[in-house]
Motif scaffolding. Structure first.
Motif, mmCIF file in Angstrom:
data_model
loop_
_atom_site.group_PDB
_atom_site.id
_atom_site.type_symbol
_atom_site.label_atom_id
_atom_site.label_comp_id
_atom_site.label_asym_id
_atom_site.label_seq_id
_atom_site.Cartn_x
_atom_site.Cartn_y
_atom_site.Cartn_z
ATOM 1 N N ASP A 59 0.883 -1.163 0.000
ATOM 2 C CA ASP A 59 0.000 0.000 0.000
ATOM 3 C C ASP A 59 0.919 1.211 0.000
ATOM 4 O OD1 ASP A 59 -1.408 2.211 1.305
ATOM 5 O OD2 ASP A 59 -2.976 0.783 1.863
ATOM 6 N N GLY A 95 -0.586 6.615 -1.978
ATOM 7 C CA GLY A 95 -1.582 7.242 -1.100
ATOM 8 C C GLY A 95 -1.889 8.707 -1.356
ATOM 9 N N ASN A 109 -3.996 12.057 -2.329
ATOM 10 C CA ASN A 109 -5.386 12.418 -2.110
ATOM 11 C C ASN A 109 -5.937 13.054 -3.365
ATOM 12 O OD1 ASN A 109 -5.373 11.491 0.607
ATOM 13 N ND2 ASN A 109 -4.116 13.277 1.085
ATOM 14 N N GLU A 115 -9.926 4.622 -1.052
ATOM 15 C CA GLU A 115 -10.725 4.503 0.173
ATOM 16 C C GLU A 115 -12.186 4.228 -0.156
ATOM 17 O OE1 GLU A 115 -7.904 7.547 2.784
ATOM 18 O OE2 GLU A 115 -9.932 8.178 2.244
ATOM 19 N N PHE A 157 -1.796 2.918 12.575
ATOM 20 C CA PHE A 157 -1.613 1.551 12.080
ATOM 21 C C PHE A 157 -1.487 0.536 13.211
ATOM 22 C CE2 PHE A 157 -0.875 3.886 8.186
ATOM 23 C CZ PHE A 157 -1.640 3.128 7.302
HETATM 24 N N1 ARG Z 1 -3.977 9.308 1.825
HETATM 25 C C1 ARG Z 1 -3.232 9.165 3.035
HETATM 26 C C2 ARG Z 1 -2.490 10.459 3.354
HETATM 27 O O1 ARG Z 1 -2.278 11.285 2.478
HETATM 28 C C3 ARG Z 1 -2.224 8.046 2.968
HETATM 29 C C4 ARG Z 1 -2.822 6.683 2.816
HETATM 30 C C5 ARG Z 1 -1.955 5.615 3.399
HETATM 31 N N2 ARG Z 1 -2.504 4.288 3.284
HETATM 32 C C6 ARG Z 1 -3.447 3.782 4.095
HETATM 33 N N3 ARG Z 1 -3.875 2.571 3.878
HETATM 34 N N4 ARG Z 1 -3.938 4.469 5.076
HETATM 35 O O2 ARG Z 1 -2.115 10.644 4.485
#
Ligand code: ARG
Length: 588
Positions: A119, A122, A124, A270, A356
């Motif tokens: 993963d 990430g 946005n 997500e 996590f």
């Molecule tokens: N989108 C998140 C950020 O910008 C990171 C995602 C990381 N991966 C996860 N499975 N939460 O902080």
């Protein structure tokens, strides 16, 4: 192929046993006094305690035994009880010959390949890709390539952030600007336009504007929250806008990641996890894991051995809304169901570690994963500017990834164009290739969990522990091999001979460490270990290059043997940089 170090250890273990000592004392390591020897065994010191005698007595006895072995050229007992070792030239030659014959240069391929999901990335959606996301992409890509090289099935998932308030903010702002669009007409029954009502640059302007406004304007924020709720609960028009946002963003992200040589197998996000949430919540309640606390639904995840407070994992807020944790738990459900990974590795900013810890514990406790399923958090530190603060533009704003890459490429171009006679077009292309190595190596050569300073001058330098230095070494070899070819000869048919001197031998021993370096980097998910290895190798090669007449060597057998070492060095370096996620140009 067995690692060279293991072969040597086996030999020393045999010698300990032949002297009636336990073999376990025969462990060999690289020498920490390379001026004295190549390898060393310190086992006699520990053995002395068991056998109640002076360590040197044991060392001397074992050394006598080792003298019979063809693996060593020299074995020496040194007070208080070290065994200093030099391997025989023939042994090195044979090892390198076998290595050269192997397509994988002596690296094992996993016999029982595991399915590993990574993963990483990430980003946005709808927010510009900025340097904060650079590390995840670079490290994750390299860990993915490393796993694949070792023979595992690795699935990279970008895990887009596509389920937050940013969607509602964009919808609200869009509604203000273009209320006439059909998405906002509640009585509209027709098909929505295929074309998005904004471009990527507009989108990237809309989001920060809306975000800033929501901080000052309470009513506006309320509306954005309402829009977020609606888009998440099936509002047709808003979902059509969401789809536009996704399409426009993803196209732009793909372009950006491609320029970084970062490739994802899955472009999930997500939002893909949301359908699992109702069942997940029901299960957690039914099985008694989740309970209500101050209106919210939580699962306890603290454990008896904890030395610090681990707060409960929040599943639903008091207003019934799900959270980041809920989404990550539901994503685990999705992944286990569709891909059955043996392990999931999360390459995320280390500041998210607590999140996590909670998610992993909750997933284990509630049986979302099997006991054997690995959940690993690979947290990385911050990329700082020279001032020690998070990296910014000169004006102090958030640096967009595109601009960062463009800046580096320009810097590289200046150097390359100034240095050589290659034409504009090739210089630009070479600058792009070398620039990428500067960025990636600059990042990967640091232990991921540490913060590091993004120093453009240092990273783009052709000297020192940098990407361009490694590439320069590869290019240097390519150029010699081309000259050799110009003599009508084929470098690939050359075979490694015995080393002619100490420098050659240490280069050969460095090459022999390749399989160990890869294995180690993979086991620890630590690309920086591979960087450290190729830096050492490049140094070893350049020392050899400066001291050695290669094509000028008159004895053809010797010359061809040197060429074979060159070929092998190039192959090792090229495999390693490919694992790190960059490549070498033809010349620079
Ligand atoms: N989108 C998140 C950020 O910008 C990171 C995602 C990381 N991966 C996860 N499975 N939460 O902080």
């Amino acid at each position: 192929m067995k690692k060279l170090l293991d072969l040597i250890t086996e030999e020393v273990v045999k010698a300990f046993e032949a002297c009636d000592y336990k073999g376990e004392y025969g462990k060999v390591t690289l020498s920490n006094r390379p001026d004295l020897c190549e390898y060393q065994c310190n086992g006699s010191l520990a053995a002395a305690k068991e056998y109640h005698c002076a360590p040197i007595q044991i060392a001397d006895k074992v050394v006598e035994e080792l003298k019979k072995s063809s693996v060593f050229e020299e074995a020496l007992g040194v007070k208080p009880g070290f065994i200093n070792l030099k391997v025989s030239s023939l042994f090195v030659q044979e090892y390198l010959r076998k290595m050269a014959e192997d397509e994988r240069l002596g690296c094992h391929k996993a016999e029982n390949p595991r399915t590993i999901m990574i993963d990483y990335g990430g980003p946005n959606v709808a927010k510009p890709l900025h340097v904060g996301h650079l590390r995840s992409a670079i490290i994750g890509e390299s860990v993915k390539r490393l796993g694949r090289f070792v023979g595992h099935k690795v699935i990279g998932d970008i895990h887009l952030g596509d389920w937050g308030l940013q969607m509602g903010l964009i919808i609200t702002e869009l509604k203000e600007r273009k209320p006439e669009l059909p998405y906002f007409d509640e009585s509209y029954m027709g098909e929505y336009p295929k074309e998005a009502p904004f471009t990527i640059s507009e989108l990237e302007e809309i989001y920060p504007t809306a975000s800033a406004r929501s901080k000052e304007d309470e009513a506006y924020k309320e509306e954005a929250m309402e829009a977020t709720y609606l888009v998440q609960h099936g509002h047709k028009g808003y979902q059509a806008i969401l789809q536009h946002i996704l399409n426009v963003s993803v196209a732009d992200l793909k372009k950006n990641y491609a320029s970084l040589k970062v490739e994802f197998d899955l472009w999930k996000g997500e939002s893909d996890a949301q359908p699992y949430i109702p069942d997940l919540v029901a299960m957690l309640k039914e099985k008694g894991y989740a309970y209500e606390s101050e209106g919210a639904l939580v699962v306890d995840v603290k454990e008896a051995e904890d030395t610090k407070e681990i707060p409960p994992c929040m599943i639903l807020k008091s207003d019934g809304a799900s959270l980041y944790t809920t989404t990550d738990l539901a994503t685990i459900v999705d992944r286990m169901k569709l891909y059955h990974p043996d392990e999931i590795i999360y390459v995320v900013d280390k500041r998210q570690e607590m999140h996590f810890v909670q998610v992993f514990r909750c997933a284990r406790k509630t049986g979302l994963v099997e006991d054997e399923t690995g959940l690993k958090f690979l947290g990385f530190g911050t990329m700082n500017g020279k001032d020690g603060k998070p990296f910014k533009t000169r004006e102090g704003g958030v640096m967009r990834l595109e601009n960062l890459i463009a800046d580096i490429n320009e810097e590289m171009y200046e150097k390359i164009a100034g240095n050589s006679e290659i034409g504009e077009e090739e210089a630009r292309e070479t600058a792009r290739i070398v620039g990428l190595s500067a960025i990636k190596y600059g990042d990967l050569s640091n232990q991921a969990s540490k913060d590091y300073v993004f120093d453009v001058d240092r990273f783009t330098s052709f000297e020192g522990n940098t990407g361009p230095y490694i590439l320069y070494t590869v290019v240097r070899i390519k150029s010699i091999l081309n000259k050799y070819r110009a003599l009508g000869k084929d470098p690939d048919s050359c075979v490694v001979g015995v080393p002619g001197n100490e420098t050659q031998k240490s280069l050969m021993l460095l090459l022999a460490r390749f399989n160990g370096a890869v294995e180690n980097a993979f086991e620890e998910a630590a690309p920086h270990k591979l960087c450290a290895y190729i830096y050492e190798l490049a140094n070893g090669f350049n020392k050899f290059y400066h001291e050695t007449k290669i094509l000028g060597e008159e004895d053809e057998t010797v010359r061809d043997s040197l060429v074979a070492v060159l070929v092998l060095t190039k192959r090792v370096l090229e495999i390693c940089i490919d694992i790190l996620g960059f490549e070498a140009p033809e010349r620079m």
